[in-house]
Design a protein around this motif. Sequence first.
Motif, short mmCIF file in Angstrom:
data_model
loop_
_atom_site.label_atom_id
_atom_site.label_comp_id
_atom_site.label_asym_id
_atom_site.label_seq_id
_atom_site.Cartn_x
_atom_site.Cartn_y
_atom_site.Cartn_z
N ALA A 176 0.84 -1.19 0.00
CA ALA A 176 0.00 0.00 0.00
C ALA A 176 0.88 1.24 0.00
CB ALA A 176 -0.91 0.00 1.22
N THR A 229 -2.06 0.51 -4.82
CA THR A 229 -1.52 -0.71 -4.24
C THR A 229 -0.83 -1.54 -5.32
OG1 THR A 229 -3.24 -0.74 -2.55
CG2 THR A 229 -2.06 -2.81 -2.93
N LYS A 241 -6.47 2.00 -5.93
CA LYS A 241 -6.16 1.83 -4.51
C LYS A 241 -4.69 2.11 -4.20
CE LYS A 241 -9.81 -1.58 -3.71
NZ LYS A 241 -10.12 -2.95 -3.22
#
Length: 115
Positions: free
Chosen positions: A23, A77, A75
């Motif tokens: 992340a 990520t 996201k």
Amino acid sequence: QVQLVESGGTLVQPGGSLKLSCAVSENIFNFNAISWYRQAPGKERDFVASINVGGKTRYADSVKGRFTISRDNAKDTVFLQMNSLKPEDPAAYYCPSHLLSRHSWGQGTPVPVSS
């Protein structure tokens, strides 16, 4: 200062699969690339895979055909899908970000492989 948080490491059997996540606290398109590196105890930190801003991927020879790097742009990520794990794969896995000469590292996530 960008923050990178790796997760997903857990004990697996040889031949098993695992998916790691990274992340990123900023938009991943702010960086030239995001990579995965690994470091086994007593050894140097080695390159595993990378994905650049254009989506081009690159792999170490030792993981080609077994590992896949990907990303979820929405996201922020980056993932590392690891299949057909071998006894030589256990290590702490890190996902650094790269912007020109600046490289930022997270704390890593351990991936032990049971014998």
